[in-house]
Design an enzyme around this catalytic site. Structure first.
Site, PDB file in Angstrom:
ATOM      1  N   GLU A  28       0.783  -1.246  -0.234  1.00  0.00           N
ATOM      2  CA  GLU A  28      -0.080   0.137   0.027  1.00  0.00           C
ATOM      3  C   GLU A  28       0.713   1.218  -0.046  1.00  0.00           C
ATOM      4  O   GLU A  28       1.795   1.327   1.036  1.00  0.00           O
ATOM      5  CB  GLU A  28      -0.926  -0.147   1.104  1.00  0.00           C
ATOM      6  CG  GLU A  28      -1.772   0.765   1.271  1.00  0.00           C
ATOM      7  CD  GLU A  28      -2.791   0.946   2.577  1.00  0.00           C
ATOM      8  OE1 GLU A  28      -3.512   2.090   2.768  1.00  0.00           O
ATOM      9  OE2 GLU A  28      -2.567   0.053   3.295  1.00  0.00           O
ATOM     10  N   ARG A 252       5.478 -13.282   9.122  1.00  0.00           N
ATOM     11  CA  ARG A 252       6.239 -11.925   8.969  1.00  0.00           C
ATOM     12  C   ARG A 252       7.375 -12.098   9.586  1.00  0.00           C
ATOM     13  O   ARG A 252       7.564 -12.574  10.597  1.00  0.00           O
ATOM     14  CB  ARG A 252       5.044 -10.894   9.234  1.00  0.00           C
ATOM     15  CG  ARG A 252       4.586 -10.669  10.531  1.00  0.00           C
ATOM     16  CD  ARG A 252       3.358  -9.567  10.743  1.00  0.00           C
ATOM     17  NE  ARG A 252       3.785  -8.254  10.400  1.00  0.00           N
ATOM     18  CZ  ARG A 252       3.216  -7.684   9.419  1.00  0.00           C
ATOM     19  NH1 ARG A 252       2.251  -8.175   8.844  1.00  0.00           N
ATOM     20  NH2 ARG A 252       3.669  -6.320   9.192  1.00  0.00           N
ATOM     21  N   LYS A 262       4.603   0.679   9.194  1.00  0.00           N
ATOM     22  CA  LYS A 262       4.826   1.852   8.360  1.00  0.00           C
ATOM     23  C   LYS A 262       4.134   3.198   8.997  1.00  0.00           C
ATOM     24  O   LYS A 262       4.791   4.216   9.139  1.00  0.00           O
ATOM     25  CB  LYS A 262       4.225   1.762   7.089  1.00  0.00           C
ATOM     26  CG  LYS A 262       4.782   1.030   6.173  1.00  0.00           C
ATOM     27  CD  LYS A 262       4.305   1.070   4.645  1.00  0.00           C
ATOM     28  CE  LYS A 262       3.218   0.223   4.599  1.00  0.00           C
ATOM     29  NZ  LYS A 262       2.940  -0.336   3.263  1.00  0.00           N
TER      30      LYS A 262
HETATM   31  P1  ATP Z   1       2.870  -2.128   7.553  1.00  0.00           P
HETATM   32  O1  ATP Z   1       2.128  -2.796   8.925  1.00  0.00           O
HETATM   33  O2  ATP Z   1       4.177  -1.937   7.884  1.00  0.00           O
HETATM   34  O3  ATP Z   1       2.194  -1.079   7.142  1.00  0.00           O
HETATM   35  P2  ATP Z   1       1.628  -3.718   5.696  1.00  0.00           P
HETATM   36  O4  ATP Z   1       1.348  -5.447   6.010  1.00  0.00           O
HETATM   37  O5  ATP Z   1       0.502  -2.873   6.138  1.00  0.00           O
HETATM   38  O6  ATP Z   1       2.852  -3.543   6.507  1.00  0.00           O
HETATM   39  P3  ATP Z   1       1.778  -3.434   2.936  1.00  0.00           P
HETATM   40  O7  ATP Z   1       2.010  -2.347   2.058  1.00  0.00           O
HETATM   41  O8  ATP Z   1       0.322  -3.826   3.184  1.00  0.00           O
HETATM   42  O9  ATP Z   1       2.045  -3.251   4.520  1.00  0.00           O
HETATM   43  O10 ATP Z   1       2.540  -4.626   2.701  1.00  0.00           O
HETATM   44  C1  ATP Z   1       2.739  -5.345   1.399  1.00  0.00           C
HETATM   45  C2  ATP Z   1       3.289  -6.560   1.626  1.00  0.00           C
HETATM   46  O11 ATP Z   1       4.319  -6.880   2.469  1.00  0.00           O
HETATM   47  C3  ATP Z   1       2.354  -7.575   1.936  1.00  0.00           C
HETATM   48  O12 ATP Z   1       2.113  -8.699   1.204  1.00  0.00           O
HETATM   49  C4  ATP Z   1       2.553  -8.068   3.700  1.00  0.00           C
HETATM   50  O13 ATP Z   1       2.159  -9.284   3.760  1.00  0.00           O
HETATM   51  C5  ATP Z   1       4.187  -7.905   3.339  1.00  0.00           C
HETATM   52  N1  ATP Z   1       4.808  -7.413   4.432  1.00  0.00           N
HETATM   53  C6  ATP Z   1       4.570  -6.521   5.377  1.00  0.00           C
HETATM   54  N2  ATP Z   1       5.298  -6.454   6.539  1.00  0.00           N
HETATM   55  C7  ATP Z   1       5.971  -7.629   6.659  1.00  0.00           C
HETATM   56  C8  ATP Z   1       6.793  -8.311   7.371  1.00  0.00           C
HETATM   57  N3  ATP Z   1       7.079  -7.726   8.583  1.00  0.00           N
HETATM   58  N4  ATP Z   1       7.402  -9.396   6.786  1.00  0.00           N
HETATM   59  C9  ATP Z   1       7.117  -9.991   5.952  1.00  0.00           C
HETATM   60  N5  ATP Z   1       6.216  -9.740   5.017  1.00  0.00           N
HETATM   61  C10 ATP Z   1       5.668  -8.358   5.400  1.00  0.00           C
HETATM   62 MG    MG Z   2      -1.165  -2.140   5.390  1.00  0.00          MG
END
Ligand code: ATP
Ligand code: MG
Length: 541
Positions: A28, A252, A262
């Site tokens: 995102e 994760r 983020k």
């Molecule tokens: P954040 O909580 O940091 O905002 P998010 O999961 O909301 O992370 P996205 O932009 O939706 O962020 O993530 C894009 C991809 O990265 C998704 O497929 C998510 O599962 C993966 N991802 C995010 N954080 C991790 C992590 N700590 N380890 C492995 N994969 C991750």
């Molecule tokens: Mg997210």
């Protein structure tokens, strides 16, 4: 043996369920990528590569409120830097397809327009032990829902006044299946679509459709989406997407003393706790790059931690060893003095300047040696001289001896200042002890690094984790490390002063450093410290 995702792919290929492997990384655009995302990128890229398929970079830009173009640009840059190479897509380009899918659901009696408020929705949802309560509009005719949904799209409905819900099962043991909202009315400017939409799809509805449109074969996501998988499958089945993709979940990445959200990283940026998303302390890809990490070291880290089905926390040291090992093998050695103390060689003439051979990297003998110059006035570390030494001190003391790295053994003849505040050290070269030509038989316990009178001033930045080690509070605010940056007015060899931005070195006895890419002056970031003590690497020569 491959990881469990590879086993699934192998089985799908063998059974003919899939012929082309297409994965995707779907961030995102609401912040910069972090090391957790690197794990997801590396996994998706590796799967596409191994099976000769492709990996899409898809922006999951279905929530207009938090998204920005700056993030889109940084994400593309960071993903490429890590080694991703493929096509770029935007989920918002599929808004029309999603809208059509929602209309299909309504026509089939699989979705309905409701007027629940978020509070009512919460109350009526039920609990893990009690079923939810059906809305009074659940069974309104499809024609009525269709009309209302059209009004939602056409801007005739106020934000939040109506929602579109999937009609699944209010008694499902899986709460995600209790008639989840799939569309909401929201007036917000979208970074790509501008103001052309005032209804936006919810993640659980949008995501499977994005995967289906792109022909994703294996949609790999993190474990928290496991309970959403039935909804993922339901949407694709009921909206009648042919050859629906499948979702698989992996653990994760959580790293010790590292913030992996983020939203929280953005807070650190907004509140100026760090200098920006690319502050070298940040666990963002941009921060790690500026700190001096290489793409290969991050890929190696992701390889080493593997892909598991259960969440755990990885030691921060694991990431550090990947870059340390790489730089130990490849980075040139150099000398920098972080806390300079002047040392004068009293038994050489004023214009003394003797050439010495300095090994560029003892682990890469083919890199050879370079010349360094010993001058009358030198600088050593303040900590390498003590009038009242602590026990087992192996460095210079009054009347004591020590070897200057790649140079002579010197003997201390005196100092200026007070024992607590020494301002200058006096010493003499011991003839016949030049490094590589020493037959004197004199043994010294210590070897110290130094720079000569031509050394240049540099700002050397030493970093610590952004979080303190005590993790008893779940709130990051209680764990912020206010000593995560220490700046040193250092002196570096001329050789180092001429380095290009982004060049990395091992500063003997101090660790691995990278010339900062952003600052105009001479600034070095410490990437990681040395794990092994200096003398273990055979530097006593
Ligand atoms: P954040 O909580 O940091 O905002 P998010 O999961 O909301 O992370 P996205 O932009 O939706 O962020 O993530 C894009 C991809 O990265 C998704 O497929 C998510 O599962 C993966 N991802 C995010 N954080 C991790 C992590 N700590 N380890 C492995 N994969 C991750
Ligand atoms: Mg997210």
């Amino acid at each position: 043996m491959g990881n469990f995702i590879e086993e699934i792919i192998d089985a799908d290929l063998a059974a003919g369920r899939e012929t082309e492997i297409v994965t995707r990384f779907p961030p995102e655009p609401n912040g910069y990528l972090h090391i957790g995302h690197a794990k997801a990128i590396c996994l998706n890229v590796a799967m596409a590569k191994k099976y000769g398929g492709k990996c899409n970079l898809r922006f999951d830009d279905t929530n207009p409120v938090k998204e920005e173009d700056e993030y889109v640009r940084s994400i593309i840059e960071d993903a490429r830097w890590l080694g991703w190479n493929g096509d770029i897509y935007f989920a918002s380009d599929y808004f029309e397809t999603m809208y059509d899918a929602a209309v299909r659901l309504i026509k089939k009696g699989k979705a309905y327009v409701d007027d629940v408020t978020p509070e009512e929705m919460k109350k009526m949802r039920g609990t893990l032990t009690e079923p939810g309560i059906e809305s009074k509009y659940r069974n309104r005719p499809a024609s009525e829902s269709l009309e209302l949904f059209e009004q939602m799209r056409n801007g005739k409905i106020a934000d939040g006044a109506l929602v579109l819900r999937a009609k699944i099962d209010m008694a499902s043991p899986n709460i995600n299946m209790r008639d989840p909202i799939i569309y909401r009315v929201l007036r917000a400017h979208h970074h790509r679509q501008g103001d052309s939409w005032c209804v936006y799809p919810m993640y659980d509805f949008a995501h499977p459709i994005e995967d289906a449109v792109e022909g994703i074969s294996h949609s790999i996501c993190t474990l928290e989406f496991e309970d959403h998988r039935p909804l993922y499958d339901w949407v694709l089945k009921e909206a009648e997407f042919p050859h629906p993709p499948h979702q698989y979940e992996f653990a994760r990445l959580n790293l010790e003393r590292t913030i992996m959200s983020k939203r929280y990283l953005k807070k650190l940026v907004d509140e100026n706790f760090v200098s920006g998303w690319d502050d070298p302390r940040m666990p963002t890809i941009a921060g790690l790059r500026r700190r001096g990490y290489t793409p290969s070291s991050i890929r190696e880290f992701c390889e080493r931690i593997g892909v598991a089905k259960a969440n755990s926390e990885v030691e921060a040291g694991q990431l550090e060893s990947c870059i340390r090992e790489e730089l130990n093998a490849g980075a040139p050695r150099a000398m920098a003095v972080l806390d300079p103390l002047e040392l004068v060689l009293d038994n050489v003439p004023e214009d003394f300047c003797e050439e010495m051979d300095f090994e560029i990297n003892p682990f890469a003998p083919e890199s050879g040696t370079r010349k360094i110059y010993l001058t009358k006035k030198l600088y050593i570390e303040k900590g390498d001289f003590a009038v009242v030494p602590p026990p087992k001190y192996k460095r210079l003391i009054p009347n004591g001896t020590v070897r200057l790295k790649s140079g002579y053994i010197i003997k201390c003849t005196g100092y200026e200042g007070t024992p607590e505040n020494v301002t200058r050290v006096h010493a003499e070269i011991i003839e016949g002890t030049k490094s590589g030509h020493d037959n004197s038989g004199i043994k010294v316990k210590g070897v110290i690094h130094w720079v000569n009178s031509r050394a240049e001033k540099a700002d050397v930045r030493l970093y610590d984790y952004l979080l303190i080690a005590d993790d008893s509070s779940p709130d990051f605010n209680d764990r912020l490390n206010f000593e995560s940056l220490i700046e040193k007015d250092a002196l570096v060899e001329e050789y180092v002063a001429g380095a290009e931005k982004g060049a990395s070195f091992q500063f003997l006895r101090q660790g691995y450093f990278c010339r900062d890419t952003k600052e105009s002056g001479l600034v070095f970031n410490r990437i990681v410290g040395l794990k092994d003590a200096y003398n273990k690497s055979g530097a006593n020569r």
